[in-house]
Design an enzyme around this catalytic site. Sequence first.
Site, PDB file in Angstrom:
ATOM      1  N   GLU A  22      30.520 -18.651  18.351  1.00  0.00           N
ATOM      2  CA  GLU A  22      31.293 -17.553  17.765  1.00  0.00           C
ATOM      3  C   GLU A  22      32.116 -16.873  18.859  1.00  0.00           C
ATOM      4  O   GLU A  22      31.763 -16.906  20.040  1.00  0.00           O
ATOM      5  CB  GLU A  22      30.364 -16.542  17.107  1.00  0.00           C
ATOM      6  CG  GLU A  22      29.395 -15.862  18.064  1.00  0.00           C
ATOM      7  CD  GLU A  22      28.476 -14.872  17.373  1.00  0.00           C
ATOM      8  OE1 GLU A  22      28.966 -14.122  16.498  1.00  0.00           O
ATOM      9  OE2 GLU A  22      27.283 -14.850  17.696  1.00  0.00           O
ATOM     10  N   ASP A  66      16.301 -17.086  32.048  1.00  0.00           N
ATOM     11  CA  ASP A  66      17.368 -16.583  32.916  1.00  0.00           C
ATOM     12  C   ASP A  66      18.024 -15.348  32.317  1.00  0.00           C
ATOM     13  O   ASP A  66      19.240 -15.192  32.367  1.00  0.00           O
ATOM     14  CB  ASP A  66      18.410 -17.682  33.158  1.00  0.00           C
ATOM     15  CG  ASP A  66      19.316 -17.374  34.354  1.00  0.00           C
ATOM     16  OD1 ASP A  66      18.886 -16.630  35.265  1.00  0.00           O
ATOM     17  OD2 ASP A  66      20.462 -17.871  34.380  1.00  0.00           O
ATOM     18  N   LYS A  68      19.437 -11.832  32.239  1.00  0.00           N
ATOM     19  CA  LYS A  68      20.026 -10.935  33.241  1.00  0.00           C
ATOM     20  C   LYS A  68      21.240 -10.283  32.595  1.00  0.00           C
ATOM     21  O   LYS A  68      21.686 -10.716  31.521  1.00  0.00           O
ATOM     22  CB  LYS A  68      20.430 -11.718  34.490  1.00  0.00           C
ATOM     23  CG  LYS A  68      21.374 -12.893  34.211  1.00  0.00           C
ATOM     24  CD  LYS A  68      21.602 -13.729  35.457  1.00  0.00           C
ATOM     25  CE  LYS A  68      22.467 -14.956  35.144  1.00  0.00           C
ATOM     26  NZ  LYS A  68      22.677 -15.792  36.352  1.00  0.00           N
ATOM     27  N   ASN A  71      24.024 -12.334  31.153  1.00  0.00           N
ATOM     28  CA  ASN A  71      23.732 -13.150  29.972  1.00  0.00           C
ATOM     29  C   ASN A  71      23.461 -12.308  28.726  1.00  0.00           C
ATOM     30  O   ASN A  71      22.899 -12.804  27.754  1.00  0.00           O
ATOM     31  CB  ASN A  71      22.540 -14.068  30.257  1.00  0.00           C
ATOM     32  CG  ASN A  71      22.916 -15.223  31.169  1.00  0.00           C
ATOM     33  OD1 ASN A  71      24.093 -15.547  31.305  1.00  0.00           O
ATOM     34  ND2 ASN A  71      21.936 -15.831  31.803  1.00  0.00           N
ATOM     35  N   ASP A  84      23.816 -17.796  26.849  1.00  0.00           N
ATOM     36  CA  ASP A  84      23.504 -18.757  27.900  1.00  0.00           C
ATOM     37  C   ASP A  84      22.034 -19.120  27.980  1.00  0.00           C
ATOM     38  O   ASP A  84      21.311 -18.685  28.888  1.00  0.00           O
ATOM     39  CB  ASP A  84      23.988 -18.243  29.258  1.00  0.00           C
ATOM     40  CG  ASP A  84      24.027 -19.370  30.290  1.00  0.00           C
ATOM     41  OD1 ASP A  84      23.636 -20.509  29.953  1.00  0.00           O
ATOM     42  OD2 ASP A  84      24.437 -19.114  31.429  1.00  0.00           O
TER      43      ASP A  84
END
Length: 207
Positions: A22, A66, A68, A71, A84
């Site tokens: 999207e 991951d 953070k 992301n 991600d």
Amino acid sequence: HPNILAIHDTGTHDGQMFVVTELLEGETLRARVQQGPMPVRKATEMAMQIARGLAAAHDKGIMHRDLKPENVFVLSDGQVKILDFGLARPIATSTGATETLTAVTDPGTVMGTVGYMAPEQVRGQAVDARTDLFAFGAVLYEMLGGRRAFKGDTAADTMVAIVKEDPPELAGLRADVPTALQRIVRHCLEKNPAERFQSARDVAFAL
């Protein structure tokens, strides 16, 4: 889930793999936190959305590994999307999302981003959904405190801090963070996974 980036299609074109997602309009959470500490109410609302997105992924047996500010994406209307899942792996369990991942990453392999990795990630040990909750705590700390929870002069120094040190109390950085919210952040940042929140759903409920 509304708090996870939607994937519409995948495929290969001229030998190059692609993902169709999207279209998002807004900014990353990194851009937002670089402007300084966020208002408590806004940070809490965003954190609840992140926790719900993590809970949805964990319910499907997927851990992010991951998480953070880079992301997490904040849409112009305030909705939050987790991006991600490039380091994401299935959680090795048939009964839920809290058992330890053992078979996917070789022992001793360090995966993640320094500064948001849990102690077990730094050590290259087995990880599970609670590892994402440590990263979540580090992100929420940064949203509220305007500085990273763990940051050394080098990556190695940061890793040592994650394993051995506690970040400065949020109350020392700003006076308006409620005690209950400080406790939630500290609970996420426990070194021992057994002492953290045990599920993202629990974190969202606490928030």
